[in-house]
Design a protein around this motif. Structure first.
Motif, PDB file in Angstrom:
ATOM      1  N   MET A  81      -4.627 -10.917  16.672  1.00 14.12           N
ATOM      2  CA  MET A  81      -4.087  -9.932  17.611  1.00 14.12           C
ATOM      3  C   MET A  81      -2.558  -9.900  17.559  1.00 14.12           C
ATOM      4  SD  MET A  81      -4.839  -7.580  19.658  1.00 14.12           S
ATOM      5  CE  MET A  81      -6.547  -7.702  20.115  1.00 14.12           C
ATOM      6  N   LEU A  82      -1.957 -11.100  17.339  1.00 14.86           N
ATOM      7  CA  LEU A  82      -0.497 -11.149  17.250  1.00 14.86           C
ATOM      8  C   LEU A  82       0.005 -10.300  16.092  1.00 14.86           C
ATOM      9  CD1 LEU A  82       0.115 -14.976  17.787  1.00 14.86           C
ATOM     10  CD2 LEU A  82       0.518 -13.153  19.427  1.00 14.86           C
ATOM     11  N   SER A  83      -0.615 -10.492  14.905  1.00 15.27           N
ATOM     12  CA  SER A  83      -0.161  -9.744  13.730  1.00 15.27           C
ATOM     13  C   SER A  83      -0.503  -8.267  13.874  1.00 15.27           C
ATOM     14  CB  SER A  83      -0.786 -10.321  12.451  1.00 15.27           C
ATOM     15  OG  SER A  83      -2.189 -10.234  12.519  1.00 15.27           O
ATOM     16  N   PHE A  84      -1.646  -7.967  14.508  1.00  9.32           N
ATOM     17  CA  PHE A  84      -2.016  -6.563  14.705  1.00  9.32           C
ATOM     18  C   PHE A  84      -0.984  -5.861  15.570  1.00  9.32           C
ATOM     19  CE2 PHE A  84      -3.865  -3.410  17.572  1.00  9.32           C
ATOM     20  CZ  PHE A  84      -4.277  -2.471  16.669  1.00  9.32           C
ATOM     21  N   GLN A  85      -0.570  -6.527  16.647  1.00  6.18           N
ATOM     22  CA  GLN A  85       0.330  -5.856  17.580  1.00  6.18           C
ATOM     23  C   GLN A  85       1.693  -5.574  16.951  1.00  6.18           C
ATOM     24  OE1 GLN A  85       0.630  -7.684  21.404  1.00  6.18           O
ATOM     25  NE2 GLN A  85       1.549  -5.881  22.310  1.00  6.18           N
ATOM     26  N   GLN A  86       2.211  -6.546  16.178  1.00  2.99           N
ATOM     27  CA  GLN A  86       3.529  -6.290  15.577  1.00  2.99           C
ATOM     28  C   GLN A  86       3.453  -5.218  14.500  1.00  2.99           C
ATOM     29  OE1 GLN A  86       5.006  -7.208  12.464  1.00  2.99           O
ATOM     30  NE2 GLN A  86       3.189  -8.057  11.495  1.00  2.99           N
ATOM     31  N   SER A  87       2.352  -5.235  13.732  1.00  2.00           N
ATOM     32  CA  SER A  87       2.204  -4.228  12.677  1.00  2.00           C
ATOM     33  C   SER A  87       1.977  -2.846  13.281  1.00  2.00           C
ATOM     34  CB  SER A  87       1.026  -4.585  11.766  1.00  2.00           C
ATOM     35  OG  SER A  87       1.226  -5.838  11.164  1.00  2.00           O
ATOM     36  N   GLU A  88       1.191  -2.813  14.345  1.00  2.00           N
ATOM     37  CA  GLU A  88       0.884  -1.538  14.994  1.00  2.00           C
ATOM     38  C   GLU A  88       2.144  -0.944  15.632  1.00  2.00           C
ATOM     39  OE1 GLU A  88       0.558  -1.606  18.638  1.00  2.00           O
ATOM     40  OE2 GLU A  88       0.026   0.495  18.859  1.00  2.00           O
ATOM     41  N   ALA A  89       2.993  -1.805  16.197  1.00  2.00           N
ATOM     42  CA  ALA A  89       4.242  -1.318  16.797  1.00  2.00           C
ATOM     43  C   ALA A  89       5.148  -0.726  15.717  1.00  2.00           C
ATOM     44  CB  ALA A  89       4.955  -2.465  17.522  1.00  2.00           C
ATOM     45  N   ALA A  90       5.185  -1.375  14.558  1.00  2.00           N
ATOM     46  CA  ALA A  90       5.995  -0.850  13.454  1.00  2.00           C
ATOM     47  C   ALA A  90       5.391   0.444  12.915  1.00  2.00           C
ATOM     48  CB  ALA A  90       6.089  -1.899  12.346  1.00  2.00           C
ATOM     49  N   ASP A  91       4.057   0.489  12.829  1.00  2.00           N
ATOM     50  CA  ASP A  91       3.367   1.673  12.300  1.00  2.00           C
ATOM     51  C   ASP A  91       3.601   2.885  13.203  1.00  2.00           C
ATOM     52  OD1 ASP A  91       1.812   3.294  10.780  1.00  2.00           O
ATOM     53  OD2 ASP A  91      -0.077   2.244  11.109  1.00  2.00           O
ATOM     54  N   GLU A  92       3.631   2.652  14.510  1.00  2.84           N
ATOM     55  CA  GLU A  92       3.866   3.749  15.449  1.00  2.84           C
ATOM     56  C   GLU A  92       5.320   4.210  15.457  1.00  2.84           C
ATOM     57  OE1 GLU A  92       2.581   2.662  19.324  1.00  2.84           O
ATOM     58  OE2 GLU A  92       0.462   2.880  18.877  1.00  2.84           O
ATOM     59  N   GLY A  93       6.187   3.438  14.778  1.00  2.00           N
ATOM     60  CA  GLY A  93       7.603   3.799  14.751  1.00  2.00           C
ATOM     61  C   GLY A  93       8.293   3.531  16.073  1.00  2.00           C
ATOM     62  N   MET A  94       7.855   2.484  16.777  1.00  2.00           N
ATOM     63  CA  MET A  94       8.483   2.164  18.054  1.00  2.00           C
ATOM     64  C   MET A  94       9.919   1.690  17.831  1.00  2.00           C
ATOM     65  SD  MET A  94       5.319   0.300  20.049  1.00  2.00           S
ATOM     66  CE  MET A  94       6.142   0.179  21.634  1.00  2.00           C
ATOM     67  N   THR A  95      10.785   2.050  18.727  1.00  2.00           N
ATOM     68  CA  THR A  95      12.192   1.675  18.649  1.00  2.00           C
ATOM     69  C   THR A  95      12.544   0.836  19.876  1.00  2.00           C
ATOM     70  OG1 THR A  95      13.014   3.535  19.944  1.00  2.00           O
ATOM     71  CG2 THR A  95      12.602   3.949  17.596  1.00  2.00           C
ATOM     72  N   THR A 129      -6.052  -6.859   9.000  1.00  2.00           N
ATOM     73  CA  THR A 129      -6.256  -7.278   7.604  1.00  2.00           C
ATOM     74  C   THR A 129      -5.612  -6.272   6.664  1.00  2.00           C
ATOM     75  OG1 THR A 129      -8.347  -8.311   8.204  1.00  2.00           O
ATOM     76  CG2 THR A 129      -7.994  -7.863   5.871  1.00  2.00           C
ATOM     77  N   ALA A 130      -5.799  -4.984   6.944  1.00  2.00           N
ATOM     78  CA  ALA A 130      -5.189  -3.951   6.105  1.00  2.00           C
ATOM     79  C   ALA A 130      -3.666  -4.045   6.165  1.00  2.00           C
ATOM     80  CB  ALA A 130      -5.656  -2.574   6.559  1.00  2.00           C
ATOM     81  N   TYR A 131      -3.126  -4.285   7.355  1.00  2.00           N
ATOM     82  CA  TYR A 131      -1.667  -4.449   7.470  1.00  2.00           C
ATOM     83  C   TYR A 131      -1.200  -5.652   6.654  1.00  2.00           C
ATOM     84  CZ  TYR A 131      -1.253  -1.091  11.369  1.00  2.00           C
ATOM     85  OH  TYR A 131      -1.236   0.037  12.161  1.00  2.00           O
ATOM     86  N   ALA A 132      -1.965  -6.754   6.707  1.00  2.00           N
ATOM     87  CA  ALA A 132      -1.591  -7.956   5.952  1.00  2.00           C
ATOM     88  C   ALA A 132      -1.611  -7.676   4.451  1.00  2.00           C
ATOM     89  CB  ALA A 132      -2.549  -9.106   6.288  1.00  2.00           C
ATOM     90  N   VAL A 133      -2.633  -6.938   3.995  1.00  2.00           N
ATOM     91  CA  VAL A 133      -2.695  -6.563   2.575  1.00  2.00           C
ATOM     92  C   VAL A 133      -1.470  -5.730   2.219  1.00  2.00           C
ATOM     93  CG1 VAL A 133      -3.954  -5.137   0.900  1.00  2.00           C
ATOM     94  CG2 VAL A 133      -5.200  -6.707   2.392  1.00  2.00           C
ATOM     95  N   GLY A 134      -1.112  -4.797   3.109  1.00  2.00           N
ATOM     96  CA  GLY A 134       0.040  -3.937   2.857  1.00  2.00           C
ATOM     97  C   GLY A 134       1.349  -4.709   2.784  1.00  2.00           C
ATOM     98  N   GLU A 135       1.429  -5.828   3.528  1.00  2.00           N
ATOM     99  CA  GLU A 135       2.668  -6.601   3.528  1.00  2.00           C
ATOM    100  C   GLU A 135       2.818  -7.459   2.276  1.00  2.00           C
ATOM    101  OE1 GLU A 135       3.125  -8.767   7.147  1.00  2.00           O
ATOM    102  OE2 GLU A 135       3.095  -6.982   8.397  1.00  2.00           O
ATOM    103  N   VAL A 136       1.708  -7.906   1.707  1.00  3.94           N
ATOM    104  CA  VAL A 136       1.810  -8.801   0.543  1.00  3.94           C
ATOM    105  C   VAL A 136       1.609  -8.070  -0.786  1.00  3.94           C
ATOM    106  CG1 VAL A 136       1.084 -10.833   1.835  1.00  3.94           C
ATOM    107  CG2 VAL A 136      -0.637  -9.469   0.668  1.00  3.94           C
ATOM    108  N   ALA A 137       0.950  -6.911  -0.756  1.00  2.00           N
ATOM    109  CA  ALA A 137       0.696  -6.175  -2.006  1.00  2.00           C
ATOM    110  C   ALA A 137       1.626  -4.974  -2.070  1.00  2.00           C
ATOM    111  CB  ALA A 137      -0.769  -5.729  -2.063  1.00  2.00           C
ATOM    112  N   ALA A 138       2.565  -5.042  -3.010  1.00  2.00           N
ATOM    113  CA  ALA A 138       3.531  -3.957  -3.139  1.00  2.00           C
ATOM    114  C   ALA A 138       2.818  -2.656  -3.514  1.00  2.00           C
ATOM    115  CB  ALA A 138       4.564  -4.312  -4.215  1.00  2.00           C
ATOM    116  N   GLY A 139       3.157  -1.589  -2.804  1.00  2.00           N
ATOM    117  CA  GLY A 139       2.584  -0.283  -3.112  1.00  2.00           C
ATOM    118  C   GLY A 139       1.233  -0.012  -2.498  1.00  2.00           C
ATOM    119  N   ALA A 140       0.693  -0.985  -1.748  1.00  2.00           N
ATOM    120  CA  ALA A 140      -0.628  -0.785  -1.143  1.00  2.00           C
ATOM    121  C   ALA A 140      -0.553   0.140   0.068  1.00  2.00           C
ATOM    122  CB  ALA A 140      -1.230  -2.123  -0.734  1.00  2.00           C
ATOM    123  N   GLY A 141       0.655   0.256   0.628  1.00  2.00           N
ATOM    124  CA  GLY A 141       0.808   1.038   1.849  1.00  2.00           C
ATOM    125  C   GLY A 141       0.652   0.138   3.055  1.00  2.00           C
TER     126      GLY A 141
END
Lengths: 214, 72
Positions: A1-15, A98-110
């Protein structure tokens, strides 16, 4: 949940302007999750007062079936609805993180849900693939669902202290956080929570481990 | 125990006033400047190693418990 929340906040473009809303969102979610968890414990309590052997119940539905004659059909049905809702939320957040984690470690995965399937196939494949794999495992006859659920949650709790420590380090870095660096009072609460989670995870793991040899 | 690392790490000094005024798409570019490697104090290093040991030992116990519960 910790990693989901930080990734989701970045994905939403929160400032930084959205921090207040984010805090309200987190507080409401925390209270609701705690209420739901407490409600499940209270709902299942009659099983113990009636001397039902819960270790023989294979999964969440087993609990609901055992509750049926004790608390009645409406309460057991409500329990099942709660389990389905909790499972749906868990599936969405775990597959997304999990998808966010893949995106962070795999370049170009999105690393966002905004691109289409064609634009970020690896990201969406990780998200959908994990949910499909979990569904496949659940549908295997005789799968020890209760053991998988309990031990997966226990492992997640055991792995949480490093994440909490790294978050605390970052939140106390004035170069990174600027004026929003953690206050002393916040650190006291955060360290207390981290210690409590560590102790609770350790206690549960040790009790379960020792129980094997009895 | 102090959670602070050394005050400056050489690169990536974020301009927080600028970041606060940017739009979401601009902030992604502004915030993506790399920071230097975190240099932990001796006390923090000890905590990190303790957490590593904790995770390895307790996680091994959880995995063993799970394997035993599904095989027995």
């Amino acid at each position: 949940m910790l990693s989901f929340q930080q990734s989701e906040a970045a994905d939403e473009g929160m400032t930084p302007r959205d921090i207040r809303q984010g805090r309200i969102d987190t507080a409401v979610g925390t209270v609701l999750a705690a209420l739901a968890g407490g409600a499940i414990v209270v709902a299942a309590a009659p099983l113990f007062t009636h001397g039902i052997d819960t270790s023989a119940l294979g999964s969440g539905t087993g609990f609901a079936e055992a509750m049926h004659p004790v608390v009645g059909r409406p309460a057991a049905a409500l329990f099942v609805v709660g389990l389905i809702e909790a499972g749906a939320v868990a599936m969405l957040t775990i597959s997304a993180s999990t998808a966010y984690a893949v995106g962070e470690v795999a370049a170009g995965a999105g690393h966002s849900f905004n691109p289409s399937l064609r634009q970020a196939p690896a990201f969406h494949a990780a998200n959908i693939g994990l949910a499909a794999m979990a569904a496949g495992i659940v549908l295997i006859p005789g799968t020890p669902l209760l053991s998988i659920t309990l031990n997966a949650n226990l492992l997640a709790t055991v792995l949480m202290p490093p994440a909490l420590l790294f978050i605390l380090i970052m939140a106390n870095d004035p170069e990174l956080m600027g004026a929003r660096v953690n206050r002393r009072s916040t650190n006291v609460v955060a360290i207390a929570v981290a210690v409590l989670v560590t102790l609770a995870g350790s206690a549960a793991a040790i009790v379960a481990f020792v129980g094997i040899f009895r | 125990m102090s959670l602070d690392g050394p005050a400056l790490r050489g690169v990536g000094h974020a301009d927080h006033a600028l970041i606060d005024g940017l739009e979401p798409d601009q902030i992604m570019a502004a915030a993506s400047s790399p920071f230097g490697r975190y240099r932990a104090s001796c006390g923090m290093n000890a905590v990190v190693w303790a957490v590593r040991a904790f995770v390895l030992i307790i996680a091994a116990m959880v995995v063993y418990t799970f394997i035993m519960s599904i095989t027995s």
